[in-house]
Design a protein around this motif. Structure first.
Motif, PDB file in Angstrom:
ATOM      1  N   ILE A 135       0.848  -1.197   0.000  1.00 46.26           N
ATOM      2  CA  ILE A 135       0.000   0.000   0.000  1.00 46.26           C
ATOM      3  C   ILE A 135       0.884   1.247   0.000  1.00 46.26           C
ATOM      4  CG2 ILE A 135      -1.884  -1.193   1.174  1.00 46.26           C
ATOM      5  CD1 ILE A 135      -0.203   1.491   3.113  1.00 46.26           C
ATOM      6  N   LYS A 136       0.329   2.322  -0.537  1.00 42.04           N
ATOM      7  CA  LYS A 136       1.030   3.603  -0.553  1.00 42.04           C
ATOM      8  C   LYS A 136       0.107   4.675   0.010  1.00 42.04           C
ATOM      9  CE  LYS A 136       3.820   2.512  -4.655  1.00 42.04           C
ATOM     10  NZ  LYS A 136       4.114   2.883  -6.067  1.00 42.04           N
ATOM     11  N   LEU A 137       0.687   5.567   0.789  1.00 39.57           N
ATOM     12  CA  LEU A 137      -0.042   6.708   1.336  1.00 39.57           C
ATOM     13  C   LEU A 137       0.627   7.986   0.859  1.00 39.57           C
ATOM     14  CD1 LEU A 137      -0.609   5.681   5.075  1.00 39.57           C
ATOM     15  CD2 LEU A 137      -2.384   5.942   3.343  1.00 39.57           C
ATOM     16  N   ARG A 138      -0.182   8.923   0.385  1.00 35.69           N
ATOM     17  CA  ARG A 138       0.336  10.235  -0.005  1.00 35.69           C
ATOM     18  C   ARG A 138      -0.541  11.308   0.628  1.00 35.69           C
ATOM     19  NH1 ARG A 138       0.991   7.143  -4.735  1.00 35.69           N
ATOM     20  NH2 ARG A 138      -1.146   7.607  -5.387  1.00 35.69           N
ATOM     21  N   THR A 139       0.079  12.414   1.007  1.00 37.76           N
ATOM     22  CA  THR A 139      -0.685  13.509   1.607  1.00 37.76           C
ATOM     23  C   THR A 139      -0.296  14.827   0.953  1.00 37.76           C
ATOM     24  OG1 THR A 139       0.914  14.100   3.348  1.00 37.76           O
ATOM     25  CG2 THR A 139      -0.587  12.273   3.817  1.00 37.76           C
ATOM     26  N   ARG A 140      -1.213  15.770   0.987  1.00 33.36           N
ATOM     27  CA  ARG A 140      -0.899  17.122   0.521  1.00 33.36           C
ATOM     28  C   ARG A 140      -1.855  18.107   1.168  1.00 33.36           C
ATOM     29  NH1 ARG A 140      -3.434  19.963  -4.387  1.00 33.36           N
ATOM     30  NH2 ARG A 140      -5.514  19.051  -4.506  1.00 33.36           N
ATOM     31  N   MET A 141      -1.362  19.324   1.351  1.00 29.37           N
ATOM     32  CA  MET A 141      -2.230  20.401   1.813  1.00 29.37           C
ATOM     33  C   MET A 141      -2.899  21.011   0.588  1.00 29.37           C
ATOM     34  SD  MET A 141      -1.371  23.947   3.859  1.00 29.37           S
ATOM     35  CE  MET A 141      -1.095  23.192   5.450  1.00 29.37           C
ATOM     36  N   VAL A 142      -4.209  21.145   0.621  1.00 26.20           N
ATOM     37  CA  VAL A 142      -4.950  21.703  -0.506  1.00 26.20           C
ATOM     38  C   VAL A 142      -4.763  23.214  -0.526  1.00 26.20           C
ATOM     39  CG1 VAL A 142      -7.233  21.987  -1.551  1.00 26.20           C
ATOM     40  CG2 VAL A 142      -6.637  19.835  -0.391  1.00 26.20           C
ATOM     41  N   PRO A 143      -4.297  23.775  -1.644  1.00 25.31           N
ATOM     42  CA  PRO A 143      -4.118  25.235  -1.727  1.00 25.31           C
ATOM     43  C   PRO A 143      -5.440  25.970  -1.524  1.00 25.31           C
ATOM     44  CG  PRO A 143      -3.040  24.120  -3.567  1.00 25.31           C
ATOM     45  CD  PRO A 143      -3.881  23.094  -2.880  1.00 25.31           C
ATOM     46  N   ALA A 144      -5.346  27.187  -1.033  1.00 24.64           N
ATOM     47  CA  ALA A 144      -6.547  27.979  -0.746  1.00 24.64           C
ATOM     48  C   ALA A 144      -7.431  28.134  -1.981  1.00 24.64           C
ATOM     49  CB  ALA A 144      -6.144  29.347  -0.204  1.00 24.64           C
ATOM     50  N   ALA A 145      -6.804  28.227  -3.164  1.00 24.77           N
ATOM     51  CA  ALA A 145      -7.574  28.419  -4.396  1.00 24.77           C
ATOM     52  C   ALA A 145      -8.461  27.210  -4.711  1.00 24.77           C
ATOM     53  CB  ALA A 145      -6.631  28.681  -5.567  1.00 24.77           C
ATOM     54  N   GLU A 146      -8.082  26.029  -4.216  1.00 28.35           N
ATOM     55  CA  GLU A 146      -8.861  24.818  -4.479  1.00 28.35           C
ATOM     56  C   GLU A 146      -9.828  24.487  -3.350  1.00 28.35           C
ATOM     57  OE1 GLU A 146      -6.510  21.407  -5.544  1.00 28.35           O
ATOM     58  OE2 GLU A 146      -4.922  22.664  -6.376  1.00 28.35           O
ATOM     59  N   ALA A 147      -9.685  25.154  -2.223  1.00 29.62           N
ATOM     60  CA  ALA A 147     -10.489  24.819  -1.044  1.00 29.62           C
ATOM     61  C   ALA A 147     -11.896  25.395  -1.167  1.00 29.62           C
ATOM     62  CB  ALA A 147      -9.818  25.353   0.208  1.00 29.62           C
ATOM     63  N   PRO A 148     -12.901  24.668  -0.691  1.00 36.22           N
ATOM     64  CA  PRO A 148     -14.271  25.195  -0.718  1.00 36.22           C
ATOM     65  C   PRO A 148     -14.427  26.320   0.296  1.00 36.22           C
ATOM     66  CG  PRO A 148     -14.199  23.123   0.465  1.00 36.22           C
ATOM     67  CD  PRO A 148     -12.837  23.314  -0.126  1.00 36.22           C
ATOM     68  N   PRO A 149     -15.434  27.165   0.119  1.00 40.49           N
ATOM     69  CA  PRO A 149     -15.634  28.275   1.058  1.00 40.49           C
ATOM     70  C   PRO A 149     -16.028  27.784   2.446  1.00 40.49           C
ATOM     71  CG  PRO A 149     -17.504  28.082  -0.433  1.00 40.49           C
ATOM     72  CD  PRO A 149     -16.451  27.147  -0.945  1.00 40.49           C
ATOM     73  N   GLN A 150     -15.703  28.588   3.436  1.00 35.82           N
ATOM     74  CA  GLN A 150     -16.101  28.278   4.805  1.00 35.82           C
ATOM     75  C   GLN A 150     -17.616  28.419   4.925  1.00 35.82           C
ATOM     76  OE1 GLN A 150     -13.988  27.490   7.280  1.00 35.82           O
ATOM     77  NE2 GLN A 150     -11.976  28.164   6.621  1.00 35.82           N
ATOM     78  N   THR A 151     -18.222  27.515   5.673  1.00 37.52           N
ATOM     79  CA  THR A 151     -19.663  27.618   5.929  1.00 37.52           C
ATOM     80  C   THR A 151     -19.916  27.361   7.406  1.00 37.52           C
ATOM     81  OG1 THR A 151     -20.081  25.275   5.513  1.00 37.52           O
ATOM     82  CG2 THR A 151     -20.211  26.757   3.622  1.00 37.52           C
ATOM     83  N   PRO A 152     -20.861  28.067   8.003  1.00 34.00           N
ATOM     84  CA  PRO A 152     -21.157  27.845   9.424  1.00 34.00           C
ATOM     85  C   PRO A 152     -21.562  26.399   9.708  1.00 34.00           C
ATOM     86  CG  PRO A 152     -22.187  29.857   8.642  1.00 34.00           C
ATOM     87  CD  PRO A 152     -21.648  29.154   7.431  1.00 34.00           C
ATOM     88  N   ALA A 153     -22.228  25.762   8.737  1.00 35.41           N
ATOM     89  CA  ALA A 153     -22.708  24.397   8.954  1.00 35.41           C
ATOM     90  C   ALA A 153     -21.567  23.397   9.094  1.00 35.41           C
ATOM     91  CB  ALA A 153     -23.616  23.979   7.805  1.00 35.41           C
ATOM     92  N   SER A 154     -20.467  23.629   8.385  1.00 40.74           N
ATOM     93  CA  SER A 154     -19.351  22.678   8.423  1.00 40.74           C
ATOM     94  C   SER A 154     -18.274  23.080   9.420  1.00 40.74           C
ATOM     95  CB  SER A 154     -18.719  22.563   7.031  1.00 40.74           C
ATOM     96  OG  SER A 154     -18.162  23.804   6.641  1.00 40.74           O
ATOM     97  N   GLU A 155     -18.498  24.148  10.162  1.00 41.66           N
ATOM     98  CA  GLU A 155     -17.528  24.704  11.100  1.00 41.66           C
ATOM     99  C   GLU A 155     -16.339  25.287  10.336  1.00 41.66           C
ATOM    100  OE1 GLU A 155     -16.665  22.784  14.868  1.00 41.66           O
ATOM    101  OE2 GLU A 155     -17.911  21.091  14.258  1.00 41.66           O
ATOM    102  N   SER A 156     -15.731  26.279  10.923  1.00 43.88           N
ATOM    103  CA  SER A 156     -14.586  26.896  10.266  1.00 43.88           C
ATOM    104  C   SER A 156     -13.378  25.979  10.382  1.00 43.88           C
ATOM    105  CB  SER A 156     -14.284  28.251  10.910  1.00 43.88           C
ATOM    106  OG  SER A 156     -13.982  28.086  12.275  1.00 43.88           O
TER     107      SER A 156
END
Length: 208
Positions: free
Chosen positions: A42-63
């Motif tokens: 198995i292989k695991l890879r991780t990355r931080m999603v850039p702000a430009a790709e991130a969905p907007p903050q919503t109160p329902a999903s918590e900040s």
């Protein structure tokens, strides 16, 4: 009478020899047995999603203050069907907590079914070894409850056959200014074969 005793003695000798041979064969099998899946499978890879790709903050999903993606790859492309074994992929966070988790949108667009991703649920066979591995790596002891609050309550499994599996973890950092992180993603595998525990844990540092 003497002849009968001798026959019975021979019979018991044969029984003992048979038992010794069986025990020896079992010991050899047990010593050389391999898990159904090895860490290299198995292989695991991780990355931080850039702000430009991130969905907007919503109160329902918590900040959230950071968004990470974790990819799980089966080296030979076979489904991780958990036939005879169990596994779970755990985030173990330092200075943060998870406020949301989901299958990555692009994975769903590529045909992955959301129901093939299962988050949460407690499995002590995989949770405890993952926690112990995290403690060894970071040098920081923690309780099960602390480990859950640090992300392990959001561990996931993937039941699909299309890879890579990809999930998103929405993270709220306790101190965003902190630079050094000891956060990891851990693949915790549990299997017992012929009475031998062949479990293992693979850890990958969460990308900065």
């Amino acid at each position: 009478m003497f002849e009968g005793e001798r026959k019975r003695m021979k019979k018991w000798i044969y029984v003992l020899i048979g038992l010794c041979l069986a025990a020896g064969i079992y010991a050899v099998i047990r010593a050389n047995i391999d898990p159904t899946l090895a860490p290299d499978d198995i292989k695991l890879r991780t990355r931080m999603v850039p702000a430009a790709e991130a969905p907007p903050q919503t109160p329902a999903s918590e900040s959230y203050t950071a968004l990470y993606e974790v990819e799980l790859e089966s080296a030979d492309g076979k489904a991780l069907d958990q036939s005879g074994y169990t596994y779970k992929v755990y985030p173990g966070l330092d200075n943060a907590e998870i406020v949301g988790a989901e299958a990555a949108p692009d994975a769903i667009k590529n045909g992955h079914k959301p129901e093939n991703y299962t988050f949460g649920g407690e499995d002590t066979n995989t949770l405890n070894p993952a926690k112990e591995m995290l403690e060894r790596i970071t040098g920081a002891a923690t309780s099960i409850e602390e480990a859950k609050r640090a992300g392990m309550a959001s561990g996931f499994i993937y039941k699909g056959a299309d890879f890579p599996a990809k999930v998103r973890f929405y993270i709220k950092e306790k101190d965003p200014a902190k630079q050094e992180s000891r956060s990891y993603v851990l693949f915790s595998y549990h299997e017992v074969k012929w009475g031998k525990d062949v479990s293992w844990v693979k850890a990958v540092k969460l990308a900065p």
